[in-house]
Design an enzyme around this catalytic site. Structure first.
Site, PDB file in Angstrom:
ATOM      1  N   TYR A 136     -17.214  -0.263 -22.630  1.00  0.00           N
ATOM      2  CA  TYR A 136     -17.045   0.873 -23.530  1.00  0.00           C
ATOM      3  C   TYR A 136     -18.418   1.466 -23.841  1.00  0.00           C
ATOM      4  O   TYR A 136     -19.368   0.736 -24.102  1.00  0.00           O
ATOM      5  CB  TYR A 136     -16.381   0.394 -24.833  1.00  0.00           C
ATOM      6  CG  TYR A 136     -16.191   1.472 -25.871  1.00  0.00           C
ATOM      7  CD1 TYR A 136     -15.355   2.560 -25.636  1.00  0.00           C
ATOM      8  CD2 TYR A 136     -16.845   1.401 -27.103  1.00  0.00           C
ATOM      9  CE1 TYR A 136     -15.173   3.538 -26.602  1.00  0.00           C
ATOM     10  CE2 TYR A 136     -16.659   2.369 -28.083  1.00  0.00           C
ATOM     11  CZ  TYR A 136     -15.816   3.445 -27.825  1.00  0.00           C
ATOM     12  OH  TYR A 136     -15.639   4.414 -28.782  1.00  0.00           O
ATOM     13  N   ASP A 164     -26.367  -0.072 -21.357  1.00  0.00           N
ATOM     14  CA  ASP A 164     -25.899   0.275 -22.701  1.00  0.00           C
ATOM     15  C   ASP A 164     -26.118  -0.955 -23.579  1.00  0.00           C
ATOM     16  O   ASP A 164     -25.347  -1.919 -23.528  1.00  0.00           O
ATOM     17  CB  ASP A 164     -24.420   0.659 -22.630  1.00  0.00           C
ATOM     18  CG  ASP A 164     -23.852   0.997 -24.007  1.00  0.00           C
ATOM     19  OD1 ASP A 164     -24.504   0.674 -25.016  1.00  0.00           O
ATOM     20  OD2 ASP A 164     -22.754   1.576 -24.054  1.00  0.00           O
ATOM     21  N   LYS A 166     -26.183   0.770 -33.393  1.00  0.00           N
ATOM     22  CA  LYS A 166     -25.922  -0.380 -34.264  1.00  0.00           C
ATOM     23  C   LYS A 166     -27.192  -0.924 -34.948  1.00  0.00           C
ATOM     24  O   LYS A 166     -27.653  -0.342 -35.905  1.00  0.00           O
ATOM     25  CB  LYS A 166     -25.162  -1.461 -33.505  1.00  0.00           C
ATOM     26  CG  LYS A 166     -23.835  -0.881 -32.944  1.00  0.00           C
ATOM     27  CD  LYS A 166     -22.824  -1.912 -32.578  1.00  0.00           C
ATOM     28  CE  LYS A 166     -21.657  -1.296 -31.833  1.00  0.00           C
ATOM     29  NZ  LYS A 166     -20.443  -1.116 -32.588  1.00  0.00           N
TER      30      LYS A 166
END
Ligand code: PLP
Length: 429
Positions: free
Chosen positions: A144, A239, A267
């Site tokens: 994702y 990522d 994050k």
């Protein structure tokens, strides 16, 4: 004032917010029941409107490696907020955070701040396409990269599958250039390169896959991707939204000794505020406007209050040797869970990467790709989840997510967690 329960708030929320939540997984659809509305967090604990407390293994889905309301982070946010929330013009703290990241991440010499992991992925892909003059990208089934159109593609069956949109609203043409391969399957990637070769701008992946539960890269997978990208002049994009600053300062790239061309962050670099970023070598990053011709912009990008939270978080990670203890404590939790599963004869596969861990209710001894998780016993997960909630342990409400341990999860919290795990597993056995 009326005492508001999670039930009340959810009923209310559903009238004004689609599905009652601002991000789908929060709705508990995967586990059933009512989402819990929280009031505050402190260290390893979160507190709900129904006056329950929980040991938190979600940590806002990853950012809170230092726990909730970390004093330095709160102080930094308060200081910067009191000086004005946003200027839409450069501030010194953006440079401070950029410098720090460039200093500690070997793969990054220059970095652009954005507001979320999604925005960072979307922008990194645009940069890769702009810099290479190619359109196709390879992504992996189950990885994702945020909710941007071209990356919301799932694999069809068989090899060399062109992606189909996995959500209504994404035109087929948006994902036509997205090629899908199975995670850990280097052979499939080779075949995609053989077929599309120099049309491929980038290979993008989570170097450790943490959105299909937790799947580690098999020996040689990341290195093999690096070699293929080099052979075809394709960019390798890691990522690191989940993995960045999670196992160590240099992320999964540093941990496995593989240098990507571009890295995507989110994050932890925002310390709980909305921040994303993408970075890499200078000549590549200089394609971004205004230095170059690839356009990307944001009104609130590099917001000083958000930068302050990120900087305060990263500085603490840089100055204190937290990672060893984090990995060790997570190891204790994982071992306890493993023993409980063995004792009560519940088939369970557990993975750990630094202070992240995931578990899958399955007989399988190896979990290497998306279907391994999809075919697991999701029903057992649901029961396990609710049994933990009853005992004051909050884990992600989905079998496809991972748990996060913070520096505030200490002996007391770990003991309580292990005892709750044992009870919850026993009830399944
Ligand atoms: N990339 C990865 C690996 C993620 O796990 C996520 C979110 O969980 C994203 C990108 C998207 O980040 P955001 O939710 O901040 O847009």
């Amino acid at each position: 004032m009326q005492f508001e329960t999670s039930q009340h708030l959810y009923q209310d929320a559903k009238q004004f917010i689609p599905g009652g939540v601002n991000s789908p997984v929060r709705a508990f659809k995967a586990v059933g029941g009512t989402p819990i509305f929280f009031t505050h967090g402190q260290g390893a604990y979160i507190f709900d409107v129904d006056e329950n407390s929980y040991i938190d293994y979600v940590g806002s889905w990853g950012p809170l490696i230092l726990g909730h309301a970390n004093p330095d982070v709160v102080q930094a946010v308060q200081t910067y907020a009191s000086q004005g929330l946003s200027f839409g013009a450069p501030t010194a703290i953006e440079v401070d955070l950029a410098k720090l990241i460039v200093d500690i991440v070997p793969a990054v010499d220059m970095i652009r701040m954005v507001n979320s992991g999604t925005e960072a992925s979307m922008s990194a892909i645009r940069l890769a396409r702009g810099a290479t003059g190619r359109d196709k990208i390879i992504k992996f089934n189950g990885c994702y990269h945020g909710s941007c159109d071209g990356l919301l593609a799932s694999a069809g069956s068989g090899l060399l599958t062109l992606a189909i949109p996995s959500t209504p609203g994404v035109p087929k043409s948006y994902t036509e250039e997205t090629l899908i391969a199975e995670y850990n399957d280097l052979e499939q990637v080779k075949q995609l390169f053989q077929q599309y070769g120099k049309e491929i701008a980038a290979v993008v992946l989570e170097p450790v896959a943490a959105n299909m539960n937790l799947i580690l890269p098999q020996e040689g997978f990341l290195a093999g991707l690096r070699d293929l990208c080099d052979e075809f002049d394709t960019l390798l994009i890691f990522d690191e939204v989940m993995t960045g600053f999670r196992i160590g300062l240099s992320g999964a790239g540093g941990h496995y000794g593989i240098t990507p061309d571009l890295s995507i962050f989110g994050k932890i670099i925002g310390g709980g505020m909305p921040v994303g970023a993408y970075g890499g070598k200078v000549e590549l990053m200089n394609h971004i406007a205004p230095a170059g011709e690839v356009y990307q912009a944001g009104t609130l990008s590099g917001n000083p209050v958000a930068m302050a939270a990120g900087l305060a978080t990263l500085m603490q990670l840089q100055q204190n040797n937290y990672y060893h203890r984090l990995t060790e404590n997570t190891g204790i939790i994982v071992e306890g869970l493993r023993k409980a599963a063995q004792k009560h004869q519940v088939p369970l596969h557990i993975s750990q990467f630094g202070s992240m861990f995931g578990f899958v209710f399955t007989e399988a001894t190896e979990i290497t790709r998306f279907n391994d998780v999809k075919e697991s016993n999701i029903n057992q997960f649901k029961h396990f989840f609710h049994a933990l909630i009853q005992q004051g342990i909050y884990i992600p409400p989905s079998a496809f997510e991972v748990c996060f341990v913070s520096t505030c999860h200490c002996e007391t919290e770990i003991e309580k967690t292990l005892s709750a795990f044992e009870q919850a597993i026993k009830a399944l056995g």
